[in-house]
Design a protein around this motif. Structure first.
Motif, PDB file in Angstrom:
ATOM      1  N   GLY A  36       7.468  11.054   3.207  1.00  0.00           N
ATOM      2  CA  GLY A  36       7.778   9.996   2.239  1.00  0.00           C
ATOM      3  C   GLY A  36       7.276   8.642   2.699  1.00  0.00           C
ATOM      4  N   LEU A  37       7.447   8.347   3.978  1.00  0.00           N
ATOM      5  CA  LEU A  37       6.937   7.086   4.514  1.00  0.00           C
ATOM      6  C   LEU A  37       5.418   7.046   4.488  1.00  0.00           C
ATOM      7  N   ALA A  38       4.772   8.178   4.768  1.00  0.00           N
ATOM      8  CA  ALA A  38       3.306   8.222   4.723  1.00  0.00           C
ATOM      9  C   ALA A  38       2.809   7.932   3.314  1.00  0.00           C
ATOM     10  N   VAL A  39       3.423   8.548   2.307  1.00  0.00           N
ATOM     11  CA  VAL A  39       3.033   8.306   0.916  1.00  0.00           C
ATOM     12  C   VAL A  39       3.297   6.850   0.549  1.00  0.00           C
ATOM     13  N   ALA A  40       4.406   6.302   0.993  1.00  0.00           N
ATOM     14  CA  ALA A  40       4.727   4.903   0.678  1.00  0.00           C
ATOM     15  C   ALA A  40       3.724   3.946   1.313  1.00  0.00           C
ATOM     16  N   PHE A  41       3.332   4.201   2.568  1.00  0.00           N
ATOM     17  CA  PHE A  41       2.367   3.323   3.227  1.00  0.00           C
ATOM     18  C   PHE A  41       0.997   3.401   2.571  1.00  0.00           C
ATOM     19  N   VAL A  42       0.558   4.606   2.208  1.00  0.00           N
ATOM     20  CA  VAL A  42      -0.740   4.749   1.550  1.00  0.00           C
ATOM     21  C   VAL A  42      -0.702   4.091   0.176  1.00  0.00           C
ATOM     22  N   GLY A  43       0.374   4.277  -0.543  1.00  0.00           N
ATOM     23  CA  GLY A  43       0.523   3.637  -1.846  1.00  0.00           C
ATOM     24  C   GLY A  43       0.551   2.123  -1.745  1.00  0.00           C
ATOM     25  N   ALA A  44       1.249   1.601  -0.762  1.00  0.00           N
ATOM     26  CA  ALA A  44       1.305   0.152  -0.574  1.00  0.00           C
ATOM     27  C   ALA A  44      -0.068  -0.403  -0.198  1.00  0.00           C
ATOM     28  N   PHE A  45      -0.802   0.333   0.642  1.00  0.00           N
ATOM     29  CA  PHE A  45      -2.141  -0.109   1.019  1.00  0.00           C
ATOM     30  C   PHE A  45      -3.062  -0.119  -0.198  1.00  0.00           C
ATOM     31  N   GLY A  46      -2.986   0.915  -1.026  1.00  0.00           N
ATOM     32  CA  GLY A  46      -3.782   0.951  -2.246  1.00  0.00           C
ATOM     33  C   GLY A  46      -3.423  -0.177  -3.189  1.00  0.00           C
ATOM     34  N   PHE A  47      -2.147  -0.493  -3.279  1.00  0.00           N
ATOM     35  CA  PHE A  47      -1.707  -1.599  -4.135  1.00  0.00           C
ATOM     36  C   PHE A  47      -2.261  -2.930  -3.630  1.00  0.00           C
ATOM     37  N   ILE A  49      -5.017  -3.365  -1.869  1.00  0.00           N
ATOM     38  CA  ILE A  49      -6.455  -3.368  -2.154  1.00  0.00           C
ATOM     39  C   ILE A  49      -6.698  -3.671  -3.626  1.00  0.00           C
ATOM     40  N   TRP A  50      -5.926  -3.067  -4.506  1.00  0.00           N
ATOM     41  CA  TRP A  50      -6.080  -3.272  -5.940  1.00  0.00           C
ATOM     42  C   TRP A  50      -5.846  -4.742  -6.311  1.00  0.00           C
ATOM     43  N   ILE A  51      -4.768  -5.331  -5.794  1.00  0.00           N
ATOM     44  CA  ILE A  51      -4.463  -6.732  -6.085  1.00  0.00           C
ATOM     45  C   ILE A  51      -5.545  -7.642  -5.507  1.00  0.00           C
ATOM     46  N   SER A  52      -6.009  -7.346  -4.287  1.00  0.00           N
ATOM     47  CA  SER A  52      -7.048  -8.197  -3.687  1.00  0.00           C
ATOM     48  C   SER A  52      -8.350  -8.106  -4.479  1.00  0.00           C
ATOM     49  N   MET A  54      -8.503  -7.635  -7.698  1.00  0.00           N
ATOM     50  CA  MET A  54      -8.287  -8.416  -8.918  1.00  0.00           C
ATOM     51  C   MET A  54      -8.468  -9.909  -8.637  1.00  0.00           C
ATOM     52  N   ILE A  55      -8.151 -10.347  -7.437  1.00  0.00           N
ATOM     53  CA  ILE A  55      -8.256 -11.771  -7.101  1.00  0.00           C
ATOM     54  C   ILE A  55      -9.679 -12.115  -6.661  1.00  0.00           C
ATOM     55  N   PHE A  56     -10.249 -11.328  -5.743  1.00  0.00           N
ATOM     56  CA  PHE A  56     -11.524 -11.667  -5.128  1.00  0.00           C
ATOM     57  C   PHE A  56     -12.725 -10.932  -5.718  1.00  0.00           C
ATOM     58  N   GLY A  57     -12.498  -9.998  -6.603  1.00  0.00           N
ATOM     59  CA  GLY A  57     -13.581  -9.229  -7.187  1.00  0.00           C
ATOM     60  C   GLY A  57     -13.838  -7.973  -6.403  1.00  0.00           C
ATOM     61  N   PRO A  58     -14.579  -7.025  -7.002  1.00  0.00           N
ATOM     62  CA  PRO A  58     -14.852  -5.766  -6.315  1.00  0.00           C
ATOM     63  C   PRO A  58     -15.821  -5.946  -5.162  1.00  0.00           C
TER      64      PRO A  58
END
Length: 64
Positions: A36-47, A49-52, A54-58
């Motif tokens: 569960g912690l592994a899934v949460a950390f990977v999900g948080a990292f993806g989030f 990256i996604w937000i960054s 949206m701010i800085f461009g692909p």
């Protein structure tokens, strides 16, 4: 005190009930908490990256 009385953990009077509780704790840690912690950390990292993106461009070369 021998290892028969208190066991390695030093739990005096610990018998089958404490061994079952320790096994249940170990199994829940191995198969529920750590995955569960592994899934949460990977999900948080993806989030992040996604937000960054949206701010800085692909990533990639700059547009011309």
């Amino acid at each position: 005190m021998s290892t028969q009385e208190g066991g390695i953990s030093g739990n005096p009077g610990g018998g089958a009930a404490s061994r079952k509780a320790e096994l249940a704790t170990f199994l829940s840690t191995c198969f529920i908490i750590i995955p569960g912690l592994a899934v949460a950390f990977v999900g948080a990292f993806g989030f992040v990256i996604w937000i960054s993106q949206m701010i800085f461009g692909p990533p990639g070369p700059p547009a011309q």
